[in-house]
Design a protein around this motif. Structure first.
Motif, PDB file in Angstrom:
ATOM      1  N   ALA A   1     108.802  -5.641  21.100  1.00  0.00           N
ATOM      2  CA  ALA A   1     109.853  -5.947  20.126  1.00  0.00           C
ATOM      3  C   ALA A   1     111.022  -4.975  20.304  1.00  0.00           C
ATOM      4  CB  ALA A   1     109.291  -5.829  18.717  1.00  0.00           C
ATOM      5  N   ILE A   2     112.245  -5.478  20.062  1.00  0.00           N
ATOM      6  CA  ILE A   2     113.424  -4.603  20.164  1.00  0.00           C
ATOM      7  C   ILE A   2     114.167  -4.645  18.833  1.00  0.00           C
ATOM      8  CG2 ILE A   2     115.601  -4.159  21.375  1.00  0.00           C
ATOM      9  CD1 ILE A   2     114.358  -5.558  23.831  1.00  0.00           C
TER      10      ILE A   2
ATOM     11  N   PRO B   1     117.242  -3.821  15.890  1.00  0.00           N
ATOM     12  CA  PRO B   1     118.669  -4.151  15.834  1.00  0.00           C
ATOM     13  C   PRO B   1     119.549  -3.119  16.545  1.00  0.00           C
ATOM     14  CG  PRO B   1     117.738  -3.881  13.613  1.00  0.00           C
ATOM     15  CD  PRO B   1     116.607  -3.806  14.573  1.00  0.00           C
ATOM     16  N   SER B   2     119.135  -1.841  16.580  1.00  0.00           N
ATOM     17  CA  SER B   2     119.973  -0.889  17.315  1.00  0.00           C
ATOM     18  C   SER B   2     119.348  -0.474  18.636  1.00  0.00           C
ATOM     19  CB  SER B   2     120.331   0.319  16.452  1.00  0.00           C
ATOM     20  OG  SER B   2     119.168   0.900  15.923  1.00  0.00           O
ATOM     21  N   GLY B   3     118.429  -1.332  19.133  1.00  0.00           N
ATOM     22  CA  GLY B   3     117.960  -1.150  20.501  1.00  0.00           C
ATOM     23  C   GLY B   3     116.699  -0.318  20.702  1.00  0.00           C
ATOM     24  N   VAL B   4     116.061   0.111  19.609  1.00  0.00           N
ATOM     25  CA  VAL B   4     114.807   0.855  19.771  1.00  0.00           C
ATOM     26  C   VAL B   4     113.740  -0.100  20.302  1.00  0.00           C
ATOM     27  CG1 VAL B   4     112.939   2.045  18.528  1.00  0.00           C
ATOM     28  CG2 VAL B   4     115.317   2.586  18.016  1.00  0.00           C
ATOM     29  N   MET B   5     113.048   0.317  21.357  1.00  0.00           N
ATOM     30  CA  MET B   5     112.061  -0.564  21.988  1.00  0.00           C
ATOM     31  C   MET B   5     110.646  -0.194  21.583  1.00  0.00           C
ATOM     32  SD  MET B   5     113.306  -1.311  25.827  1.00  0.00           S
ATOM     33  CE  MET B   5     114.861  -0.563  26.253  1.00  0.00           C
ATOM     34  N   GLU B   6     109.874  -1.236  21.249  1.00  0.00           N
ATOM     35  CA  GLU B   6     108.476  -1.039  20.859  1.00  0.00           C
ATOM     36  C   GLU B   6     107.701  -0.247  21.911  1.00  0.00           C
ATOM     37  OE1 GLU B   6     104.427  -3.675  19.934  1.00  0.00           O
ATOM     38  OE2 GLU B   6     106.303  -4.715  20.379  1.00  0.00           O
ATOM     39  N   LYS B   7     107.918  -0.563  23.201  1.00  0.00           N
ATOM     40  CA  LYS B   7     107.126   0.085  24.258  1.00  0.00           C
ATOM     41  C   LYS B   7     107.287   1.608  24.239  1.00  0.00           C
ATOM     42  CE  LYS B   7     110.481  -0.068  28.079  1.00  0.00           C
ATOM     43  NZ  LYS B   7     110.646  -0.348  29.522  1.00  0.00           N
TER      44      LYS B   7
ATOM     45  N   ILE C   1      97.803   0.208  19.961  1.00  0.00           N
ATOM     46  CA  ILE C   1      98.892   0.573  19.035  1.00  0.00           C
ATOM     47  C   ILE C   1     100.164  -0.202  19.383  1.00  0.00           C
ATOM     48  CG2 ILE C   1     100.321   2.498  18.200  1.00  0.00           C
ATOM     49  CD1 ILE C   1      97.876   4.334  18.633  1.00  0.00           C
ATOM     50  N   HIS C   2     100.688  -0.899  18.379  1.00  0.00           N
ATOM     51  CA  HIS C   2     101.860  -1.759  18.542  1.00  0.00           C
ATOM     52  C   HIS C   2     102.844  -1.534  17.401  1.00  0.00           C
ATOM     53  CE1 HIS C   2     100.264  -4.617  21.670  1.00  0.00           C
ATOM     54  NE2 HIS C   2      99.179  -3.950  21.333  1.00  0.00           N
ATOM     55  N   ALA C   3     104.045  -2.118  17.551  1.00  0.00           N
ATOM     56  CA  ALA C   3     104.993  -2.157  16.428  1.00  0.00           C
ATOM     57  C   ALA C   3     105.355  -3.616  16.229  1.00  0.00           C
ATOM     58  CB  ALA C   3     106.229  -1.320  16.728  1.00  0.00           C
ATOM     59  N   ASN C   4     105.542  -3.989  15.000  1.00  0.00           N
ATOM     60  CA  ASN C   4     105.686  -5.385  14.635  1.00  0.00           C
ATOM     61  C   ASN C   4     107.117  -5.901  14.787  1.00  0.00           C
ATOM     62  OD1 ASN C   4     104.216  -7.580  13.722  1.00  0.00           O
ATOM     63  ND2 ASN C   4     103.345  -6.432  12.022  1.00  0.00           N
ATOM     64  N   ALA C   5     107.231  -7.223  14.783  1.00  0.00           N
ATOM     65  CA  ALA C   5     108.545  -7.869  14.785  1.00  0.00           C
ATOM     66  C   ALA C   5     108.466  -9.051  13.848  1.00  0.00           C
ATOM     67  CB  ALA C   5     108.891  -8.356  16.178  1.00  0.00           C
ATOM     68  N   HIS C   6     109.561  -9.358  13.182  1.00  0.00           N
ATOM     69  CA  HIS C   6     109.565 -10.518  12.302  1.00  0.00           C
ATOM     70  C   HIS C   6     110.975 -11.048  12.210  1.00  0.00           C
ATOM     71  CE1 HIS C   6     108.951 -13.112   8.803  1.00  0.00           C
ATOM     72  NE2 HIS C   6     107.658 -13.021   9.078  1.00  0.00           N
ATOM     73  N   PRO C   7     111.139 -12.386  12.255  1.00  0.00           N
ATOM     74  CA  PRO C   7     112.487 -12.958  12.141  1.00  0.00           C
ATOM     75  C   PRO C   7     113.158 -12.547  10.829  1.00  0.00           C
ATOM     76  CG  PRO C   7     110.807 -14.704  12.399  1.00  0.00           C
ATOM     77  CD  PRO C   7     110.110 -13.410  12.523  1.00  0.00           C
ATOM     78  N   ARG C   8     112.340 -12.338   9.771  1.00  0.00           N
ATOM     79  CA  ARG C   8     112.936 -11.871   8.512  1.00  0.00           C
ATOM     80  C   ARG C   8     113.037 -10.362   8.572  1.00  0.00           C
ATOM     81  NH1 ARG C   8     109.292 -13.043   4.753  1.00  0.00           N
ATOM     82  NH2 ARG C   8     110.452 -11.900   3.183  1.00  0.00           N
ATOM     83  N   ALA C   9     114.270  -9.869   8.676  1.00  0.00           N
ATOM     84  CA  ALA C   9     114.489  -8.439   8.924  1.00  0.00           C
ATOM     85  C   ALA C   9     113.964  -7.549   7.802  1.00  0.00           C
ATOM     86  CB  ALA C   9     115.968  -8.175   9.141  1.00  0.00           C
ATOM     87  N   VAL C  10     113.686  -8.144   6.624  1.00  0.00           N
ATOM     88  CA  VAL C  10     113.235  -7.305   5.509  1.00  0.00           C
ATOM     89  C   VAL C  10     111.732  -7.017   5.567  1.00  0.00           C
ATOM     90  CG1 VAL C  10     115.068  -7.929   3.914  1.00  0.00           C
ATOM     91  CG2 VAL C  10     113.004  -9.349   4.041  1.00  0.00           C
TER      92      VAL C  10
END
Length: 240
Positions: free
Chosen positions: A20-21, A23-29, A81-90
């Motif tokens: 997941a990436i 809004p300001s470009g931080v990458m999950e990896k 270990i992962h970081a999540n992503a969701h179309p709803r930014a909240v």
């Protein structure tokens, strides 16, 4: 039951797969590699348990190779270990998964689908191995560890929500490829939403990553204490 010797820690994504990436470009990896390495350091120093990482640098590791590595190492636990992503930014908060062929809800199913999508980035040859039969076999491999996986998931989630005062999204189950074929208790931790500006900002900070790592470590320490207790009990039982 043997003493807990080795934990395999798996940092999601890597290499040509950024995950997941934000809004300001931080990458999950990048986030998860840093957090995973921190957890590894804490576990080795604090628990005296050996840690093996599926990746310690920014490389791409196919999903199946991650649990194959854990099996070959004869790991006692597998923690992805992962970081999540969701179309709803909240969307925010932390959740922990264990493997099941039945997803606990549609959100869990979507999260698994998102993580399983990595398969599209793998070579066609390794993709073919993801056939239906394999997935049934994975579920069987996991079913005997399901209770332990769910206990470990609860323990880690409690520790994280307590110490980081995060929104607990609960322990869920879904069909994650990366947990499949792990003949050991296995969980997948989503440490926050990179797609949420506030969480992205936090996940970008080394202090917060250290806090997340410490929270995961505390959960694993608590789980290990329970494991040690069972080993002691097993040893005092008269042989049948």
């Amino acid at each position: 039951l043997d003493p807990l010797r080795l934990i395999v820690l798996d940092a999601g994504h890597g290499g040509h797969d950024p995950g997941a990436i934000g809004p300001s470009g931080v990458m999950e990896k990048d986030v998860v590699l840093d957090v995973t390495r921190r957890v590894g350091r804490l576990v080795e120093e604090g628990l005296g348990v050996k840690v093996a990482l599926t990746r310690s640098t920014d490389v791409f590791v196919p999903l199946r190779d991650r649990t194959t590595f854990a099996s070959r190492q004869r790991a006692d636990l597998f923690v992805s270990i992962h970081a999540n992503a969701h179309p709803r930014a909240v969307s925010e908060g932390v959740e922990v998964y264990f493997l099941s062929s039945e997803a606990s809800d549609s959100q869990a199913r979507q999260t698994a689908a998102l993580e399983n999508g990595v398969v599209q980035l793998e070579s066609p040859a390794s993709r073919q191995k993801h056939d239906v039969l394999k997935s049934i076999l994975w579920d069987l491999a996991q079913s005997e560890f399901q209770r332990e996986s769910s206990v470990m998931a609860e323990t880690v989630l409690d520790s994280m929500t307590r110490s980081l005062s995060l929104v607990p999204r609960g322990v869920k189950q879904a069909g994650f490829y990366v947990l499949g074929g792990a003949p050991m208790p296995a969980i997948l931790i989503e440490i926050g939403f990179v797609t949420n500006r506030k969480e992205e900002r936090r996940l970008a900070s080394p202090e917060y990553r250290e806090a997340v790592a410490r929270a995961i470590y505390n959960g694993l320490a608590e789980y290990k204490a329970r494991w040690d207790q069972r080993v002691r009990t097993a040893r005092t039982l008269p042989a049948r």
